[in-house]
Design an enzyme around this catalytic site. Structure first.
Site, PDB file in Angstrom:
ATOM      1  N   ARG A 232      28.409   0.920 -32.768  1.00  0.00           N
ATOM      2  CA  ARG A 232      27.484  -0.089 -33.315  1.00  0.00           C
ATOM      3  C   ARG A 232      26.132   0.191 -32.774  1.00  0.00           C
ATOM      4  NH1 ARG A 232      30.494  -0.161 -36.944  1.00  0.00           N
ATOM      5  NH2 ARG A 232      31.605  -1.922 -37.866  1.00  0.00           N
ATOM      6  N   GLU A 261      20.133  -2.123 -39.057  1.00  0.00           N
ATOM      7  CA  GLU A 261      20.540  -1.261 -40.278  1.00  0.00           C
ATOM      8  C   GLU A 261      20.121  -2.171 -41.554  1.00  0.00           C
ATOM      9  OE1 GLU A 261      24.541  -0.021 -39.895  1.00  0.00           O
ATOM     10  OE2 GLU A 261      24.127   0.985 -37.970  1.00  0.00           O
ATOM     11  N   HIS A 279      24.742   5.756 -41.313  1.00  0.00           N
ATOM     12  CA  HIS A 279      26.311   4.689 -40.938  1.00  0.00           C
ATOM     13  C   HIS A 279      27.258   5.564 -42.034  1.00  0.00           C
ATOM     14  CE1 HIS A 279      28.176   0.880 -39.335  1.00  0.00           C
ATOM     15  NE2 HIS A 279      28.956   1.765 -39.715  1.00  0.00           N
TER      16      HIS A 279
END
Ligand code: DGY
Length: 312
Positions: A232, A261, A279
């Site tokens: 993460r 993000e 991602h």
């Protein structure tokens, strides 16, 4: 009677269609006034579906008095307060295991890319620089290198197993040694970083791991060390990382995840010693299908048998 399911996540369209056929589903974001909708209809929902990137706030959970189960599309639960949900008597299901291979594959793809400069070499060819020179800079050999893994859960172990094909020496850091792990445990993250040529981050996100990879760890990784993050964005102090990359205090970074993000700092985009992915570690057709199946199977199993297939 179909079960009333509230969708608060961002789901693949095929999964949304499927859940819409098997459940009486409402997608909250499609309601004209989500607040008013909740105020009027919250009590009707016994099930909720979300996705790892979105999760669900405690505020929403607290407004669903009859909610029994959450089914999360993804393995990451950092956007769901699982303890709070469970204290409210809500079971939480997610999609572990089915994405181990793809996330581990992506970690190795990133590792090879940043070590050998593959994305940078692609840019070099496209810009016509091969013809005009100068020669593309030499990369860093991967086979036989030292691999440090931060977090030895299911995916961390899969990454460690991938390294066998590259004859790598593997050590890992976690809160405590992992039973049955065949790799050397390093209790100090800074020491692991100092030892490693490649530091792969695959620990859970959330407050407990926020900025675990900080300036001190990056300094320990050093000017010949590479950082790979498939966990993460929150686990890495992005500001400290940018400074370390700019100052060449580390050799490079390959990132699938970011602190905010989908915002990626402009300054990262201008650096050549980074690889940036949006991602996508688990984003293959096969794995996303398996994740979607698990979301549905968790709900089915919970309401048919009273238990989740994959409880948090
Ligand atoms: C997960 O499952 O948590 C992934 O990060 C989503 O792709």
């Amino acid at each position: 009677m179909k079960i009333k399911l509230l969708n608060v996540g961002r789901l693949p369209p095929a999964l949304e269609t499927r859940l819409g056929q098997t459940h009486d589903m409402t997608t909250l974001a499609k309601e004209q006034d989500p607040e008013a909708f909740l105020a009027a209809h919250a009590a009707g929902f016994t099930a909720l579906v979300s996705s790892a990137a979105v999760g669900v706030s405690n505020d929403v959970l607290d407004r669903l008095p009859n909610l029994k189960v959450i089914s999360n599309f993804g393995v990451g639960l950092d956007k769901i307060d699982v303890a709070h949900a469970q204290a409210c008597g809500i079971a939480v299901g997610y999609t572990p295991d089915v994405l181990n291979d793809c996330v581990a594959d992506t970690a190795f793809g990133l590792l090879l890319d940043i070590a050998r400069g593959m994305s940078a070499a692609d840019r070099y060819v496209r810009k016509g620089q091969w013809v005009q020179g100068p020669a593309f800079p030499l990369g860093r050999k991967v086979s036989g290198a030292r691999l440090g893994i931060v977090g030895l859960g299911r995916i961390g172990r899969t990454i460690a197993r991938r390294s066998i094909g590259f004859d790598m020496d593997v050590r890992y850091h976690a809160r405590k040694p992992v039973a049955d792990a065949e790799w050397t445990y390093e209790p100090s993250l800074a020491e692991l970083a100092r030892w490693a040529d490649f530091l792969v981050v695959i620990t859970a996100g959330g407050p407990a791991t926020r900025h675990l990879i900080n300036e001190a760890v990056l300094n320990a990784l050093g000017p010949d060390g590479f950082l790979i993050n498939v966990a993460r964005g929150s686990v890495v102090d992005e500001t400290a990382l940018i400074r370390a990359l700019q100052d060449k205090r580390i050799a490079g970074a390959a990132l699938d995840v970011f602190e905010h993000e989908p915002e990626v700092p402009q300054v990262l985009m201008q650096l050549d010693n980074v690889v940036l992915l949006p991602h996508i570690a688990s984003a293959t057709r096969e794995t996303r299908q398996a994740m979607a199946d698990r979301v549905c199977d968790n709900l089915q199993s919970f309401f048919a048998e009273g238990r989740l297939l994959s409880p948090a």
